[in-house]
Design a protein around this motif. Structure first.
Motif, PDB file in Angstrom:
ATOM      1  N   GLY A  26       0.805  -1.213   0.000  1.00 23.09           N
ATOM      2  CA  GLY A  26       0.000   0.000   0.000  1.00 23.09           C
ATOM      3  C   GLY A  26       0.839   1.265   0.000  1.00 23.09           C
ATOM      4  N   SER A  27       2.060   1.183   0.511  1.00 20.94           N
ATOM      5  CA  SER A  27       2.925   2.365   0.624  1.00 20.94           C
ATOM      6  C   SER A  27       3.329   2.943  -0.726  1.00 20.94           C
ATOM      7  N   TYR A  28       3.244   2.150  -1.798  1.00 21.65           N
ATOM      8  CA  TYR A  28       3.623   2.691  -3.105  1.00 21.65           C
ATOM      9  C   TYR A  28       2.488   2.579  -4.132  1.00 21.65           C
ATOM     10  N   TYR A  29       1.266   2.637  -3.674  1.00 24.24           N
ATOM     11  CA  TYR A  29       0.126   2.554  -4.591  1.00 24.24           C
ATOM     12  C   TYR A  29       0.180   3.621  -5.682  1.00 24.24           C
ATOM     13  N   ASP A  30       0.556   4.844  -5.335  1.00 19.25           N
ATOM     14  CA  ASP A  30       0.590   5.909  -6.333  1.00 19.25           C
ATOM     15  C   ASP A  30       1.583   5.580  -7.448  1.00 19.25           C
ATOM     16  N   GLU A  31       2.743   5.061  -7.061  1.00 22.61           N
ATOM     17  CA  GLU A  31       3.736   4.654  -8.057  1.00 22.61           C
ATOM     18  C   GLU A  31       3.195   3.528  -8.933  1.00 22.61           C
ATOM     19  N   PHE A  32       2.506   2.577  -8.321  1.00 20.54           N
ATOM     20  CA  PHE A  32       1.980   1.448  -9.071  1.00 20.54           C
ATOM     21  C   PHE A  32       0.901   1.899 -10.056  1.00 20.54           C
ATOM     22  N   LYS A  33       0.127   2.885  -9.684  1.00 27.90           N
ATOM     23  CA  LYS A  33      -0.890   3.399 -10.601  1.00 27.90           C
ATOM     24  C   LYS A  33      -0.239   3.996 -11.848  1.00 27.90           C
ATOM     25  N   GLY A  34       0.967   4.543 -11.694  1.00 34.56           N
ATOM     26  CA  GLY A  34       1.713   5.031 -12.854  1.00 34.56           C
ATOM     27  C   GLY A  34       2.097   3.887 -13.777  1.00 34.56           C
ATOM     28  N   PHE A  35       2.459   2.755 -13.192  1.00 33.66           N
ATOM     29  CA  PHE A  35       2.754   1.551 -13.979  1.00 33.66           C
ATOM     30  C   PHE A  35       1.512   1.109 -14.754  1.00 33.66           C
ATOM     31  N   LEU A  36       0.358   1.104 -14.100  1.00 29.42           N
ATOM     32  CA  LEU A  36      -0.879   0.706 -14.773  1.00 29.42           C
ATOM     33  C   LEU A  36      -1.193   1.635 -15.947  1.00 29.42           C
ATOM     34  N   LYS A  37      -0.911   2.904 -15.777  1.00 26.92           N
ATOM     35  CA  LYS A  37      -1.137   3.876 -16.853  1.00 26.92           C
ATOM     36  C   LYS A  37      -0.245   3.566 -18.049  1.00 26.92           C
ATOM     37  N   THR A  38       1.001   3.171 -17.765  1.00 22.37           N
ATOM     38  CA  THR A  38       1.929   2.810 -18.833  1.00 22.37           C
ATOM     39  C   THR A  38       1.403   1.619 -19.631  1.00 22.37           C
TER      40      THR A  38
END
Length: 277
Positions: A228-240
């Motif tokens: 959960g601590s890096y959800y924002d970063e992971f959402k960037g991966f999903l966008k890619t």
């Protein structure tokens, strides 16, 4: 709502394809559950028991561009696993590393100064009895690992040869993981372990005088998670993933080769300066 840890299976031809599908599926279908590393305001992690099947581990493309880290980091990690370049960093008495995967698999601590080469055992066993089910190596040391802050995630590797015809074999490998950061660690783990699979296949081939190809790789993780601590970063991966083609999200090994070679030279120099070569 699912209240149990889901068991998910992802299968595909290449490493980046399977890794990408595994993290996205865990994000979508994983259980929300806390971890021992959460800060007070961190969301729960997404968690699954994950089975990944890579049918052709050496098939290109081999590298996903979105794995967290650079190509230099990937080569260093590969060499840590297959060659033990940082085994000398192990020194728990001084608060340093407590293990490396290479150390546990190729020089498992025995009685006194005795070391157990489990990789060597796998090669010898399958060279003598290709269909043996005993060709495995473990990492967990019950004497020390339960009480350390950073116990091994990888628990076991298992290998077996499948006869293709009178002249060829296929080396199948399974790995079993206690816990796994699916997004930030799993890709590098699998990249290095499939390279080890290739090395084992080559050494067996030399011993038996027959071709041994790299067969399917299966990766089983009891806890495959996205923190959960890096959800924002992971959402960037999903966008890619949504906005770029698979070709734009991956690299062939040929692209990475010059960077890998440059890093090998740097590592050789570093080890020489440390008196390790």
């Amino acid at each position: 709502m699912n209240k149990e840890i889901p068991v998910l299976k992802i299968e595909g031809e290449t490493l980046p394809e399977v890794w990408e599908k595994a993290v996205i599926t865990t994000w979508r279908d994983g259980l929300d559950i806390k971890t021992e590393y959460d800060k007070p305001n961190d969301p729960a992690s997404k968690d699954s028991t994950m089975i990944m099947v890579v049918n052709d581990p050496m098939k290109e493309p081999r590298i996903h561009r979105a794995f967290p880290g650079g190509l230099e980091d990937l080569e260093v990690y590969r060499q840590e696993v297959v060659a033990g370049i940082h085994d000398h960093w192990i020194n728990p008495e001084e608060g340093k590393w407590t293990y490396t995967y290479h150390q546990r698999l190729a020089a498992f601590p025995g009685e006194g100064t005795k070391k157990v080469d489990q990789i060597g055992y796998i090669i010898e066993k399958l060279s003598e009895t290709p269909y043996s089910r005993r060709a495995q190596g473990i990492t967990w040391d019950p004497r020390t690992d339960p009480i350390t802050d950073d116990p091994p995630c990888l628990q076991r590797i298992w290998c077996r040869l499948v006869k293709l015809d009178d002249k060829r074999y296929s080396l199948n490998m399974n790995t079993h993981w206690r816990s796994r950061d699916g997004y930030k660690a799993a890709f590098m783990n699998i990249f290095a372990l499939t390279d080890l699979q290739k090395i084992i296949a080559e050494k067996i081939s030399e011993k038996i005088g027959k071709e041994v190809k790299v067969g399917r790789y299966v990766d089983i993780a009891d806890s495959f998670h996205i923190y959960g601590s890096y959800y924002d970063e992971f959402k960037g991966f999903l966008k890619t993933v949504e906005t770029r083609s698979f070709e734009e999200r991956t690299w062939n090994s040929e692209f990475a080769k010059p960077i890998f070679e440059e890093e090998k030279i740097r590592l050789e120099k570093e080890l020489k300066e440390d008196g390790r070569t």
